[in-house]
Design a protein around this motif. Sequence first.
Motif, PDB file in Angstrom:
ATOM      1  N   LEU A 159      -1.244   9.262   1.215  1.00 52.90           N
ATOM      2  CA  LEU A 159      -0.640   7.966   0.909  1.00 52.90           C
ATOM      3  C   LEU A 159      -0.170   7.217   2.152  1.00 52.90           C
ATOM      4  N   THR A 160      -0.015   7.929   3.269  1.00 55.27           N
ATOM      5  CA  THR A 160       0.327   7.312   4.551  1.00 55.27           C
ATOM      6  C   THR A 160      -0.529   7.945   5.634  1.00 55.27           C
ATOM      7  N   ALA A 161      -0.577   7.312   6.801  1.00 54.90           N
ATOM      8  CA  ALA A 161      -1.324   7.886   7.915  1.00 54.90           C
ATOM      9  C   ALA A 161      -0.710   9.226   8.332  1.00 54.90           C
ATOM     10  N   SER A 187     -15.535  16.812   6.151  1.00 54.62           N
ATOM     11  CA  SER A 187     -16.780  16.058   5.952  1.00 54.62           C
ATOM     12  C   SER A 187     -16.517  14.872   5.039  1.00 54.62           C
ATOM     13  N   ILE A 188     -17.480  13.962   5.015  1.00 57.21           N
ATOM     14  CA  ILE A 188     -17.422  12.831   4.085  1.00 57.21           C
ATOM     15  C   ILE A 188     -17.492  13.355   2.650  1.00 57.21           C
ATOM     16  N   GLN A 189     -18.310  14.365   2.434  1.00 59.63           N
ATOM     17  CA  GLN A 189     -18.424  14.962   1.102  1.00 59.63           C
ATOM     18  C   GLN A 189     -17.069  15.479   0.626  1.00 59.63           C
ATOM     19  N   ALA A 190     -16.300  16.077   1.529  1.00 61.36           N
ATOM     20  CA  ALA A 190     -14.979  16.585   1.154  1.00 61.36           C
ATOM     21  C   ALA A 190     -14.031  15.442   0.776  1.00 61.36           C
ATOM     22  N   GLU A 191     -14.180  14.275   1.420  1.00 59.55           N
ATOM     23  CA  GLU A 191     -13.381  13.105   1.023  1.00 59.55           C
ATOM     24  C   GLU A 191     -13.664  12.755  -0.436  1.00 59.55           C
ATOM     25  N   ARG A 192     -14.945  12.670  -0.767  1.00 59.97           N
ATOM     26  CA  ARG A 192     -15.335  12.289  -2.133  1.00 59.97           C
ATOM     27  C   ARG A 192     -14.863  13.326  -3.152  1.00 59.97           C
ATOM     28  N   GLN A 193     -14.980  14.606  -2.795  1.00 63.35           N
ATOM     29  CA  GLN A 193     -14.516  15.665  -3.700  1.00 63.35           C
ATOM     30  C   GLN A 193     -13.010  15.555  -3.915  1.00 63.35           C
ATOM     31  N   ILE A 226      -9.172   2.606  -3.231  1.00 59.36           N
ATOM     32  CA  ILE A 226      -9.749   2.922  -4.545  1.00 59.36           C
ATOM     33  C   ILE A 226      -9.076   2.079  -5.611  1.00 59.36           C
ATOM     34  N   GLN A 227      -9.821   1.871  -6.686  1.00 60.51           N
ATOM     35  CA  GLN A 227      -9.259   1.197  -7.849  1.00 60.51           C
ATOM     36  C   GLN A 227      -9.173   2.223  -8.965  1.00 60.51           C
ATOM     37  N   LEU A 228      -7.960   2.415  -9.464  1.00 61.82           N
ATOM     38  CA  LEU A 228      -7.731   3.368 -10.540  1.00 61.82           C
ATOM     39  C   LEU A 228      -8.214   2.783 -11.863  1.00 61.82           C
ATOM     40  N   PRO A 229      -8.436   3.629 -12.864  1.00 59.36           N
ATOM     41  CA  PRO A 229      -8.859   3.113 -14.177  1.00 59.36           C
ATOM     42  C   PRO A 229      -7.892   2.073 -14.745  1.00 59.36           C
ATOM     43  N   SER A 230      -6.615   2.133 -14.342  1.00 57.13           N
ATOM     44  CA  SER A 230      -5.610   1.160 -14.808  1.00 57.13           C
ATOM     45  C   SER A 230      -5.769  -0.203 -14.143  1.00 57.13           C
ATOM     46  N   GLY A 231      -6.600  -0.276 -13.093  1.00 58.42           N
ATOM     47  CA  GLY A 231      -6.785  -1.529 -12.357  1.00 58.42           C
ATOM     48  C   GLY A 231      -5.999  -1.569 -11.059  1.00 58.42           C
ATOM     49  N   GLU A 232      -5.037  -0.674 -10.913  1.00 58.36           N
ATOM     50  CA  GLU A 232      -4.217  -0.613  -9.696  1.00 58.36           C
ATOM     51  C   GLU A 232      -5.060  -0.132  -8.514  1.00 58.36           C
ATOM     52  N   GLU A 233      -4.826  -0.721  -7.335  1.00 60.28           N
ATOM     53  CA  GLU A 233      -5.515  -0.289  -6.123  1.00 60.28           C
ATOM     54  C   GLU A 233      -4.587   0.591  -5.299  1.00 60.28           C
ATOM     55  N   THR A 234      -5.160   1.622  -4.698  1.00 56.03           N
ATOM     56  CA  THR A 234      -4.425   2.565  -3.865  1.00 56.03           C
ATOM     57  C   THR A 234      -5.219   2.823  -2.595  1.00 56.03           C
ATOM     58  N   LYS A 235      -4.515   2.967  -1.486  1.00 52.03           N
ATOM     59  CA  LYS A 235      -5.155   3.282  -0.209  1.00 52.03           C
ATOM     60  C   LYS A 235      -4.904   4.758   0.110  1.00 52.03           C
ATOM     61  N   ILE A 236      -5.977   5.459   0.500  1.00 50.56           N
ATOM     62  CA  ILE A 236      -5.887   6.871   0.831  1.00 50.56           C
ATOM     63  C   ILE A 236      -6.381   7.067   2.264  1.00 50.56           C
ATOM     64  N   TYR A 237      -5.575   7.747   3.078  1.00 52.20           N
ATOM     65  CA  TYR A 237      -5.910   8.033   4.464  1.00 52.20           C
ATOM     66  C   TYR A 237      -6.499   9.438   4.573  1.00 52.20           C
ATOM     67  N   PHE A 238      -7.616   9.549   5.306  1.00 47.55           N
ATOM     68  CA  PHE A 238      -8.253  10.841   5.559  1.00 47.55           C
ATOM     69  C   PHE A 238      -8.336  11.067   7.062  1.00 47.55           C
ATOM     70  N   ASP A 239      -7.827  12.203   7.517  1.00 52.83           N
ATOM     71  CA  ASP A 239      -7.934  12.616   8.918  1.00 52.83           C
ATOM     72  C   ASP A 239      -9.325  13.217   9.103  1.00 52.83           C
ATOM     73  N   ILE A 240     -10.158  12.561   9.897  1.00 51.67           N
ATOM     74  CA  ILE A 240     -11.544  13.001  10.086  1.00 51.67           C
ATOM     75  C   ILE A 240     -11.770  13.562  11.491  1.00 51.67           C
ATOM     76  N   SER A 241     -10.693  13.904  12.189  1.00 48.29           N
ATOM     77  CA  SER A 241     -10.793  14.360  13.574  1.00 48.29           C
ATOM     78  C   SER A 241     -11.569  15.669  13.726  1.00 48.29           C
ATOM     79  N   SER A 242     -11.667  16.467  12.668  1.00 43.18           N
ATOM     80  CA  SER A 242     -12.383  17.747  12.783  1.00 43.18           C
ATOM     81  C   SER A 242     -13.883  17.569  12.906  1.00 43.18           C
ATOM     82  N   PHE A 243     -14.414  16.392  12.518  1.00 35.18           N
ATOM     83  CA  PHE A 243     -15.870  16.202  12.595  1.00 35.18           C
ATOM     84  C   PHE A 243     -16.301  14.870  13.191  1.00 35.18           C
ATOM     85  N   PHE A 244     -15.430  13.886  13.261  1.00 32.87           N
ATOM     86  CA  PHE A 244     -15.848  12.572  13.747  1.00 32.87           C
ATOM     87  C   PHE A 244     -16.242  12.638  15.218  1.00 32.87           C
TER      88      PHE A 244
END
Length: 100
Positions: free
Chosen positions: A35-37, A45-51, A79-97
């Motif tokens: 929910l925060t940086a 991986s990108i796949q792990a983000e989606r999972q 992302i947009q939740l089924p309720s219509g609300e938008e949420t921002k999710i931070y992913f640390d990608i330093s292990s592979f970027f």
Amino acid sequence: MQRVLIVVVLALLLAACQSTPAGRDSADSAQGDGLTAESAVRVRSIQAERQWLQKHYPGAEVKSQALLMGNVPMDLITIQLPSGEETKIYFDISSFFGKW
């Protein structure tokens, strides 16, 4: 017989080349709530983000994705939740970027 042996050896070599150990790429190995940086979800991986998104926000739709280049490279996924609300999710990608 020699061809069979060569094929088996090549198959074993290819299997050993996988970049992430089996089972370590899943949403279960991720940490943080995203929910925060500061609490970014650490993924391998990108796949792990989606999972992770599917597990924690089922039914959500990805609206946008941005690369944030600070001390730690991050993906910021809106992302947009089924309720219509938008949420921002931070992913640390330093292990592979940048490590290909």
